[in-house]
Design an enzyme around this catalytic site. Sequence first.
Site, PDB file in Angstrom:
ATOM      1  CE1 TYR A  26      -3.546   2.670   0.719  1.00 19.24           C
ATOM      2  CE2 TYR A  26      -2.160   3.304   2.562  1.00 19.24           C
ATOM      3  CZ  TYR A  26      -3.212   3.560   1.717  1.00 19.24           C
ATOM      4  OH  TYR A  26      -3.933   4.711   1.869  1.00 19.24           O
ATOM      5  CD  GLU A  48      -8.422   7.637   4.628  1.00 17.33           C
ATOM      6  OE1 GLU A  48      -8.377   7.573   5.884  1.00 17.33           O
ATOM      7  OE2 GLU A  48      -7.432   7.403   3.917  1.00 17.33           O
ATOM      8  CD1 TRP A  56      -4.262   2.338   5.480  1.00 14.95           C
ATOM      9  CD2 TRP A  56      -6.349   3.096   5.648  1.00 14.95           C
ATOM     10  NE1 TRP A  56      -4.799   2.371   4.214  1.00 14.95           N
ATOM     11  CE2 TRP A  56      -6.089   2.831   4.293  1.00 14.95           C
ATOM     12  CE3 TRP A  56      -7.612   3.571   5.998  1.00 14.95           C
ATOM     13  CZ2 TRP A  56      -7.035   3.038   3.292  1.00 14.95           C
ATOM     14  CZ3 TRP A  56      -8.554   3.774   5.001  1.00 14.95           C
ATOM     15  CH2 TRP A  56      -8.258   3.513   3.662  1.00 14.95           C
TER      16      TRP A  56
END
Length: 192
Positions: A26, A48, A56
């Site tokens: 990522y 988000e 995350w």
Amino acid sequence: MDDLRIGPDGLARCGWVGDDAEYRRYHDEEWGRPLHGDRALFEKMSLEGFQAGLSWITILRKRPRFREVFAGFEPAAVAAFGDDDVERLMTDAGIIRNRAKILATIGNARLVEEMAPGELDAFMWSFAPAPRAEGERPVVFADVPATTAASDALSKALKKRGFRFVGSTTMYALMQSAGMVDDHLAGCHSAG
């Protein structure tokens, strides 16, 4: 946590990556790289929003299932979700089962659908600050803000339009992940 970490491939990365292979991917392939398109930015906004209060990596690991149950984050499809879809999503252990976040995602999709094609992209990117001058890249995590005047303004403008789960901290995280700002630390191999 170290500010920079050398990975098994010998490359220096932002230390938040840690030792997780998916985080490395990522970081290297997505985070801080310019992302455009209404669907892509709607997905990023939605994820988000789901991330608020969580890590995350939790969202990243659940992202394939999120994409599956939220119709690939196609705004028109999500905008058409009704009560049965909300209940279906609330029973799906593969996502974050938070009713307020699910309802916000559906409501936000409806707002995106009211916009002209390309309008969400242009609107969100209009808040991107100018790229940093040479030598102004953050050196340590302490140099990276949680919010900025730009994320404050984006959050306020989205809320004015009726969007939810778009607070300034969430919008700054979006700006980082969508490449509106590049917060790769100095010395990171991905620093632009």
